[in-house]
Scaffold this motif. Sequence first.
Motif, PDB file in Angstrom:
ATOM      1  N   SER A 222      92.280  76.674  69.536  1.00  0.00           N
ATOM      2  CA  SER A 222      93.372  75.752  69.278  1.00  0.00           C
ATOM      3  C   SER A 222      92.956  74.336  69.648  1.00  0.00           C
ATOM      4  CB  SER A 222      94.594  76.160  70.098  1.00  0.00           C
ATOM      5  OG  SER A 222      94.257  76.124  71.467  1.00  0.00           O
ATOM      6  N   THR A 223      93.775  73.396  69.266  1.00  0.00           N
ATOM      7  CA  THR A 223      93.446  72.018  69.611  1.00  0.00           C
ATOM      8  C   THR A 223      93.619  71.812  71.105  1.00  0.00           C
ATOM      9  OG1 THR A 223      95.704  71.408  69.118  1.00  0.00           O
ATOM     10  CG2 THR A 223      94.079  71.080  67.383  1.00  0.00           C
ATOM     11  N   ASN A 224      92.889  70.845  71.633  1.00  0.00           N
ATOM     12  CA  ASN A 224      92.981  70.559  73.053  1.00  0.00           C
ATOM     13  C   ASN A 224      94.320  69.905  73.365  1.00  0.00           C
ATOM     14  OD1 ASN A 224      90.494  71.614  73.294  1.00  0.00           O
ATOM     15  ND2 ASN A 224      89.620  69.853  74.370  1.00  0.00           N
ATOM     16  N   PRO A 225      94.737  69.944  74.633  1.00  0.00           N
ATOM     17  CA  PRO A 225      96.005  69.313  75.000  1.00  0.00           C
ATOM     18  C   PRO A 225      96.007  67.837  74.592  1.00  0.00           C
ATOM     19  CG  PRO A 225      95.109  70.610  76.811  1.00  0.00           C
ATOM     20  CD  PRO A 225      94.061  70.576  75.749  1.00  0.00           C
ATOM     21  N   PRO A 226      97.202  67.295  74.365  1.00  0.00           N
ATOM     22  CA  PRO A 226      97.285  65.916  73.870  1.00  0.00           C
ATOM     23  C   PRO A 226      96.714  64.890  74.840  1.00  0.00           C
ATOM     24  CG  PRO A 226      99.457  66.821  74.363  1.00  0.00           C
ATOM     25  CD  PRO A 226      98.503  67.956  74.424  1.00  0.00           C
ATOM     26  N   GLN A 227      96.678  65.249  76.141  1.00  0.00           N
ATOM     27  CA  GLN A 227      96.170  64.266  77.104  1.00  0.00           C
ATOM     28  C   GLN A 227      94.652  64.183  77.123  1.00  0.00           C
ATOM     29  OE1 GLN A 227      97.601  67.116  77.843  1.00  0.00           O
ATOM     30  NE2 GLN A 227      96.780  68.092  79.667  1.00  0.00           N
ATOM     31  N   ALA A 228      93.993  65.067  76.379  1.00  0.00           N
ATOM     32  CA  ALA A 228      92.527  65.076  76.372  1.00  0.00           C
ATOM     33  C   ALA A 228      91.994  63.737  75.875  1.00  0.00           C
ATOM     34  CB  ALA A 228      92.026  66.212  75.493  1.00  0.00           C
ATOM     35  N   LYS A 229      90.993  63.265  76.577  1.00  0.00           N
ATOM     36  CA  LYS A 229      90.418  61.966  76.206  1.00  0.00           C
ATOM     37  C   LYS A 229      89.307  62.174  75.175  1.00  0.00           C
ATOM     38  CE  LYS A 229      91.154  60.059  80.841  1.00  0.00           C
ATOM     39  NZ  LYS A 229      91.378  61.320  81.577  1.00  0.00           N
ATOM     40  N   LYS A 230      89.198  61.229  74.266  1.00  0.00           N
ATOM     41  CA  LYS A 230      88.154  61.302  73.247  1.00  0.00           C
ATOM     42  C   LYS A 230      86.891  60.606  73.732  1.00  0.00           C
ATOM     43  CE  LYS A 230      90.946  61.356  69.051  1.00  0.00           C
ATOM     44  NZ  LYS A 230      91.156  60.723  67.750  1.00  0.00           N
ATOM     45  N   LEU A 231      85.768  61.111  73.294  1.00  0.00           N
ATOM     46  CA  LEU A 231      84.522  60.391  73.510  1.00  0.00           C
ATOM     47  C   LEU A 231      84.455  59.230  72.523  1.00  0.00           C
ATOM     48  CD1 LEU A 231      81.896  63.268  73.832  1.00  0.00           C
ATOM     49  CD2 LEU A 231      82.703  61.789  75.667  1.00  0.00           C
TER      50      LEU A 231
ATOM     51  N   PHE B 217      78.191  71.181  71.446  1.00  0.00           N
ATOM     52  CA  PHE B 217      79.079  70.275  72.176  1.00  0.00           C
ATOM     53  C   PHE B 217      78.200  69.459  73.126  1.00  0.00           C
ATOM     54  CE2 PHE B 217      82.583  73.771  72.057  1.00  0.00           C
ATOM     55  CZ  PHE B 217      82.719  73.584  70.690  1.00  0.00           C
ATOM     56  N   PRO B 218      78.093  68.151  72.921  1.00  0.00           N
ATOM     57  CA  PRO B 218      77.230  67.368  73.822  1.00  0.00           C
ATOM     58  C   PRO B 218      77.624  67.471  75.291  1.00  0.00           C
ATOM     59  CG  PRO B 218      77.747  66.120  71.856  1.00  0.00           C
ATOM     60  CD  PRO B 218      78.594  67.357  71.802  1.00  0.00           C
ATOM     61  N   TYR B 219      78.927  67.625  75.562  1.00  0.00           N
ATOM     62  CA  TYR B 219      79.383  67.659  76.956  1.00  0.00           C
ATOM     63  C   TYR B 219      80.322  68.842  77.193  1.00  0.00           C
ATOM     64  CZ  TYR B 219      77.430  63.042  76.860  1.00  0.00           C
ATOM     65  OH  TYR B 219      76.545  62.006  76.701  1.00  0.00           O
ATOM     66  N   PHE B 220      80.310  69.319  78.427  1.00  0.00           N
ATOM     67  CA  PHE B 220      81.305  70.293  78.839  1.00  0.00           C
ATOM     68  C   PHE B 220      82.649  69.586  78.965  1.00  0.00           C
ATOM     69  CE2 PHE B 220      77.434  72.420  80.520  1.00  0.00           C
ATOM     70  CZ  PHE B 220      77.592  73.628  79.857  1.00  0.00           C
ATOM     71  N   PHE B 221      83.681  70.402  78.990  1.00  0.00           N
ATOM     72  CA  PHE B 221      85.039  69.856  79.036  1.00  0.00           C
ATOM     73  C   PHE B 221      85.623  69.970  80.446  1.00  0.00           C
ATOM     74  CE2 PHE B 221      84.278  71.008  74.690  1.00  0.00           C
ATOM     75  CZ  PHE B 221      84.906  70.016  73.948  1.00  0.00           C
ATOM     76  N   ASP B 222      86.447  68.990  80.789  1.00  0.00           N
ATOM     77  CA  ASP B 222      87.219  69.093  82.026  1.00  0.00           C
ATOM     78  C   ASP B 222      88.426  69.995  81.784  1.00  0.00           C
ATOM     79  OD1 ASP B 222      85.545  67.528  83.524  1.00  0.00           O
ATOM     80  OD2 ASP B 222      86.604  65.657  83.035  1.00  0.00           O
ATOM     81  N   ALA B 223      89.154  70.252  82.882  1.00  0.00           N
ATOM     82  CA  ALA B 223      90.285  71.177  82.788  1.00  0.00           C
ATOM     83  C   ALA B 223      91.366  70.701  81.825  1.00  0.00           C
ATOM     84  CB  ALA B 223      90.880  71.385  84.178  1.00  0.00           C
ATOM     85  N   ASP B 224      91.464  69.383  81.627  1.00  0.00           N
ATOM     86  CA  ASP B 224      92.511  68.905  80.714  1.00  0.00           C
ATOM     87  C   ASP B 224      92.028  68.825  79.264  1.00  0.00           C
ATOM     88  OD1 ASP B 224      90.845  66.719  80.671  1.00  0.00           O
ATOM     89  OD2 ASP B 224      92.383  65.240  81.174  1.00  0.00           O
ATOM     90  N   GLY B 225      90.833  69.365  79.024  1.00  0.00           N
ATOM     91  CA  GLY B 225      90.326  69.375  77.657  1.00  0.00           C
ATOM     92  C   GLY B 225      89.536  68.144  77.279  1.00  0.00           C
ATOM     93  N   SER B 226      89.317  67.262  78.240  1.00  0.00           N
ATOM     94  CA  SER B 226      88.534  66.053  77.948  1.00  0.00           C
ATOM     95  C   SER B 226      87.053  66.342  78.141  1.00  0.00           C
ATOM     96  CB  SER B 226      88.926  64.910  78.893  1.00  0.00           C
ATOM     97  OG  SER B 226      90.300  64.639  78.798  1.00  0.00           O
ATOM     98  N   PRO B 227      86.224  65.905  77.211  1.00  0.00           N
ATOM     99  CA  PRO B 227      84.791  66.016  77.449  1.00  0.00           C
ATOM    100  C   PRO B 227      84.379  65.148  78.632  1.00  0.00           C
ATOM    101  CG  PRO B 227      85.253  65.068  75.266  1.00  0.00           C
ATOM    102  CD  PRO B 227      86.561  65.254  75.940  1.00  0.00           C
ATOM    103  N   ASP B 228      83.495  65.668  79.453  1.00  0.00           N
ATOM    104  CA  ASP B 228      83.089  64.947  80.659  1.00  0.00           C
ATOM    105  C   ASP B 228      81.663  64.436  80.483  1.00  0.00           C
ATOM    106  OD1 ASP B 228      82.326  64.026  83.100  1.00  0.00           O
ATOM    107  OD2 ASP B 228      83.207  65.681  84.234  1.00  0.00           O
ATOM    108  N   PRO B 229      81.472  63.130  80.291  1.00  0.00           N
ATOM    109  CA  PRO B 229      80.122  62.588  80.079  1.00  0.00           C
ATOM    110  C   PRO B 229      79.174  62.826  81.255  1.00  0.00           C
ATOM    111  CG  PRO B 229      81.806  60.986  79.479  1.00  0.00           C
ATOM    112  CD  PRO B 229      82.510  62.097  80.181  1.00  0.00           C
ATOM    113  N   ASN B 230      79.720  63.247  82.375  1.00  0.00           N
ATOM    114  CA  ASN B 230      78.844  63.557  83.513  1.00  0.00           C
ATOM    115  C   ASN B 230      78.393  65.014  83.516  1.00  0.00           C
ATOM    116  OD1 ASN B 230      78.945  60.948  84.721  1.00  0.00           O
ATOM    117  ND2 ASN B 230      81.067  61.412  85.292  1.00  0.00           N
ATOM    118  N   LYS B 231      78.821  65.763  82.528  1.00  0.00           N
ATOM    119  CA  LYS B 231      78.429  67.174  82.452  1.00  0.00           C
ATOM    120  C   LYS B 231      77.779  67.450  81.093  1.00  0.00           C
ATOM    121  CE  LYS B 231      82.284  68.744  85.348  1.00  0.00           C
ATOM    122  NZ  LYS B 231      83.609  69.435  85.284  1.00  0.00           N
TER     123      LYS B 231
END
Lengths: 535, 338
Positions: B33-42, A195-209
């Motif tokens: 599981s899949t990430n929550p729907p609000q997760a942003k894509k790279l 995984f190039p980046y760690f994830f934030d709490a909402d499941g979004s990859p964080d380009p700063n991590k």
Amino acid sequence: MKTFRFASGLTLAALLFFPGMVFAQTSPDGVGGSASGGTPLPSGAAGDSGIAGVATPSSVPATCSTTPCDPGVRGGLINGQVGATATVPCALASVLGTNTCGQASQTPNPALDFFNNGLGRFQIVQTVDTLPNTGLGPRFNFNQCSACHSQPTIGGTGIANNPEFTAITKGIVSGADNTIPTFITVHGPTREARFPYFFDADGSPDPNKPNGGVEDLFTVSGLAGASSCSLQQPGFAGALATNDIIFRIPTPVFGAGLVENLDESTLIAVQTAEVGNAFGVSGTFNHNGNDGTIARFGWKAQNKSMLLFSGEAYNVEMGISNELFTQDRPLPGEDQLGTGLPAGCLNLSKTGYPEDVTNFTVTANSDQSAQNAEVPGDIVLFAEFMRLLAPPIPAPGVAGSSAAASIARGQTQFGTVGCATCHTMSIDSTQVSNVTSSLSNAAVGAFSDFEIHDMGVLLADNVSQGTAGGDQFRTAPLWGLGQRIFFLHDGRATDLLVVIKDHASNGSEGSTAEANFEALTPSQKQDVLNFLRSL
Amino acid sequence: MHSLFHRFLVLLAVSLSLLPAARGVPQNGGGSSTNPPQAKKLPTNVILNKGAWPSASDSVTPLPEGGRVTNNVYGNDYFGLTYALSPDWTESYAGPPPSDSGYYVLAQIKTADTFKGPDRGNGLITAQDMFFSLAPAGNALELINYSRDKLNAEYYKVEQAPAVVRIADHSFVRFDFVAPVSDLHWYVLATQIRCHEVQFVFTSRDTKLLDSLIQDLSKMKLPAEADLLSGMGGGEVPVCIKDYAQDENIVKKVDPFFSDRRFNPVPVRIIVDKEGKVKHIHFLRAFPEQAKAISDALEQWQFRPYLVDGKPVEVETGIMFGHAPRAPTPPRAAAISK
């Protein structure tokens, strides 16, 4: 204590029973047949590659007569070496001595004993806690080095039938606790994931991590001996959904001892000779973080030596702690942002740490050097095995044949369009070796400058290793390419035309060479492809 | 009692509502599981993790890599260069970032889809910072001669040995070679601007096409200083001097401290103002923490003002920080004799 006795038996069996299996599929010129200039060479001699477990294109696509095409995996001699089989690669000539590759040792030879011992250990199936081969996991990608490094023989890269896909059906992992990730397919590339980046709490990859560490595919949970260990696999589905995952395939290590024995001054001279090229190329080196010297192994040239390569892979890919990496390895998230591995997942081998160690006591053997070879830990023997592997031998075709002519023209085309600027055909020469004479003063025909180059947005994986950035990769050595199935760092391509095309993109040093390749006539392109499959 | 129970319920509700946040998504990627729907894509096909990368102390001062093709005209404010692409030519891919040996791919061009000729072509505009070149060359002519000496005779035949020519009223060196096996021709033209070898490379099977490109080069606009041997800045831009950051020119010097990565070369071009302070810093290739450490150090440097005819002028020079692969090549007379 890990021992080699069981594997020794397997190797011996392979030596005794299978040496002839490849000869039967060998064409006289080693390229599988004749070809006229600018026409594709036939693929594997018998429709298959002739290599166990490897499917190759059974026929040349019809369009090949007018449009250049990749001839496919080359048949004939494995690695171009007489005596090599799917399970027995050849050692360097000075290691073989008076012995013959693929046949049982006739004369005592300490170096060959170490090579064979390492080859045996390379094939050992590791377990959680079944003596003597314990220590697997708690997280791992597979349980045997040779399972992933097997194409076209042991020490190579991934085979056509992906062993990772069989992890559940073969009971290597528990199907109740693991699933096969969707990017692992039956005939797809053998892969590790990052995984190039760690994830934030909402499941979004964080380009700063930035992360970039290996996320092992499987856990030991549910296996015998691991009842105290409950681990989830990494969140591959979420990573895939957010584009925060990249893959790497196993690098072949034939000829690695030669590469290891190139002095800095030699590599720098190659780099200096590239200055003033007409292709937009200017690479640099990755450096070992401890002593600053040029590193040269791995997709980003992040590893300095075979020993480091072995120790890291044993720890990262198989979860086995060793004298270089002395603890079980958590995932990057567990380690850097979490609390490490749960206590119930530690010391599952019940041997303590490291799990792979020097064997202070070994069984007495009348063959002293064979006994000596039992003493080092696995990583030392892995490194010795890889260091002593002979480099692949190209199959240039029978002198005077049309195939040979096409390959020769292709080699020159490869140089003229600029490919050889980075894929340096041969580097002269290695240092004097204190290991074995074949490693001394030898040319290294690896088709690599061992520099890292910017390869642009199309190939960028956004993983930084050492001083290599997200789009920098080591020039992949091309020796042995003719018998590989999957290409590029993530195994995304099986067709050399796609591979060449992917060298061009915004930010890539390879764009101009690719444009020059495109400027060739179809016949000239076919010559280049034939040449590449002759390697 | 009722109040206590009520408070307990509220507390329970708050606790439950916080539970998912407290758990969060595991840092390893959110379980299987899949990430929550609000997760942003790279975004895909973007270099986010750049590693060592070019940067500068301000965003106003032109940089070599700052050139662009706009309306089929390549313009580069740093080099004072304007080059209109020939008809039916277009930009292809953007080049890689500058290398840590000072090499730039300024632009890559190719024949456009509208091109009707028999054989297509492609071209490169590059620059080599002569302060950081790995080759033993002090000016553009020597660098082209070096290229000619390194040309692989197994692949290529020289069609025109390096020779001085005039293009757009400036001196260039021209060097042509061919690959007989493919009949691809290369025309290479180079001059020097601000202590950079600026090079044009055109490739095609069609020599008439290449000749027409050379003709079109005559319309190019170049700064007055552009010269094969003595393009060393001056006039409206700083004078460039190799290895100016020597002890005899420095009153105060503070070395940067690299806490992490120490072994990659970090080439830096600086502009020193008339008072001897570092006015501008261009990191050809540096990790952000290296750029910060070098900036912090260079801000404290004090040079002796550089004098021309007794008057202080701005001067541009290069410094290699980090792990230089070798000692810098000595400055050649031709490069510093202006």
